[in-house]
Scaffold this motif. Structure first.
Motif, PDB file in Angstrom:
ATOM      1  N   ASP A  14      39.466  32.460  26.858  1.00 55.09           N
ATOM      2  CA  ASP A  14      38.583  31.666  27.752  1.00 55.09           C
ATOM      3  C   ASP A  14      39.502  30.794  28.799  1.00 55.09           C
ATOM      4  O   ASP A  14      38.903  30.508  30.006  1.00 55.09           O
ATOM      5  CB  ASP A  14      37.975  30.682  26.703  1.00 55.09           C
ATOM      6  N   LEU A  15      40.801  30.329  28.389  1.00 56.33           N
ATOM      7  CA  LEU A  15      41.487  29.759  29.336  1.00 56.33           C
ATOM      8  C   LEU A  15      41.911  30.510  30.460  1.00 56.33           C
ATOM      9  O   LEU A  15      41.995  29.882  31.734  1.00 56.33           O
ATOM     10  CB  LEU A  15      42.851  29.171  28.569  1.00 56.33           C
ATOM     11  N   ASN A  16      42.024  31.746  30.388  1.00 55.14           N
ATOM     12  CA  ASN A  16      42.481  32.743  31.693  1.00 55.14           C
ATOM     13  C   ASN A  16      41.369  32.537  32.439  1.00 55.14           C
ATOM     14  O   ASN A  16      41.678  32.681  33.936  1.00 55.14           O
ATOM     15  CB  ASN A  16      42.848  34.040  30.987  1.00 55.14           C
ATOM     16  N   ASN A  17      40.042  32.661  32.048  1.00 53.46           N
ATOM     17  CA  ASN A  17      38.856  32.774  32.970  1.00 53.46           C
ATOM     18  C   ASN A  17      39.014  31.542  33.699  1.00 53.46           C
ATOM     19  O   ASN A  17      38.621  31.594  34.989  1.00 53.46           O
ATOM     20  CB  ASN A  17      37.643  32.956  32.180  1.00 53.46           C
ATOM     21  N   ILE A  18      39.365  30.484  33.179  1.00 55.48           N
ATOM     22  CA  ILE A  18      39.205  29.077  33.799  1.00 55.48           C
ATOM     23  C   ILE A  18      40.124  28.919  34.738  1.00 55.48           C
ATOM     24  O   ILE A  18      40.036  28.588  35.933  1.00 55.48           O
ATOM     25  CB  ILE A  18      39.064  27.673  32.796  1.00 55.48           C
ATOM     26  N   LEU A  19      41.480  29.383  34.480  1.00 54.65           N
ATOM     27  CA  LEU A  19      42.743  29.338  35.173  1.00 54.65           C
ATOM     28  C   LEU A  19      42.415  30.259  36.382  1.00 54.65           C
ATOM     29  O   LEU A  19      42.974  29.801  37.613  1.00 54.65           O
ATOM     30  CB  LEU A  19      43.857  29.599  34.453  1.00 54.65           C
ATOM     31  N   VAL A  21      39.734  30.942  38.062  1.00 53.68           N
ATOM     32  CA  VAL A  21      38.825  30.225  38.902  1.00 53.68           C
ATOM     33  C   VAL A  21      39.819  29.162  39.789  1.00 53.68           C
ATOM     34  O   VAL A  21      39.499  28.975  41.104  1.00 53.68           O
ATOM     35  CB  VAL A  21      37.818  29.543  38.297  1.00 53.68           C
ATOM     36  N   VAL A  22      40.543  28.325  39.085  1.00 53.58           N
ATOM     37  CA  VAL A  22      41.169  27.057  39.501  1.00 53.58           C
ATOM     38  C   VAL A  22      42.182  27.777  40.482  1.00 53.58           C
ATOM     39  O   VAL A  22      42.327  27.243  41.601  1.00 53.58           O
ATOM     40  CB  VAL A  22      41.948  26.176  38.418  1.00 53.58           C
TER      41      VAL A  22
END
Length: 131
Positions: A14-19, A21-22
């Motif tokens: 999940d964090l990989n997906n958010i990162l 995008v950022v």
């Protein structure tokens, strides 16, 4: 332990997906070229923070046994210099104005195998302890 590994893997994903995008949007804005030098600097710091966070995610994946520890040949002198140029170092100096940091770099230091992110974190832990 298996449940912790499964949870760590899910959080890391999940964090990989958010990162993604950022960091991705910061890269797109930088590629556009219509940014002032102050905004460019801030975007580069966002990207740098995103890459550091990615290293933490890699740690979670390693914990979950879904990843491989990221080791590379590095020069400790370069890590020290890069650490002194980081926003974390600037914050350290601002938050602890009475701390004096003396750096004595050995010019002929041999390379080592390890993680540059982990070595940088270790340097900060040597300088101050979080409360």
């Amino acid at each position: 332990m298996e449940a912790l590994g499964t949870m760590a893997g899910g959080v890391a994903h999940d964090l990989n997906n958010i990162l993604g995008v950022v960091v991705g949007y910061a890269e797109l804005i930088l590629m556009n070229g219509n940014t002032s030098s102050s905004i460019r600097s801030q975007l580069e710091k966002i990207m740098e923070g995103g890459h550091k966070a990615t290293a933490v995610v890699d740690d979670l994946l390693t914990l979950a046994r879904r990843g491989v520890a990221n080791r590379q040949v590095i020069n400790l002198n370069n890590i020290i210099v890069e650490t002194q140029q980081s926003p974390e170092y600037e914050n350290l100096l601002v938050n602890h104005p009475f701390v004096t940091i003396k750096v004595d770099i050995e010019p002929d230091l041999l390379n080592v195998s390890g993680s540059s992110i982990h070595l940088a974190k270790t340097l900060f832990n040597l300088v101050f302890k979080r409360k």
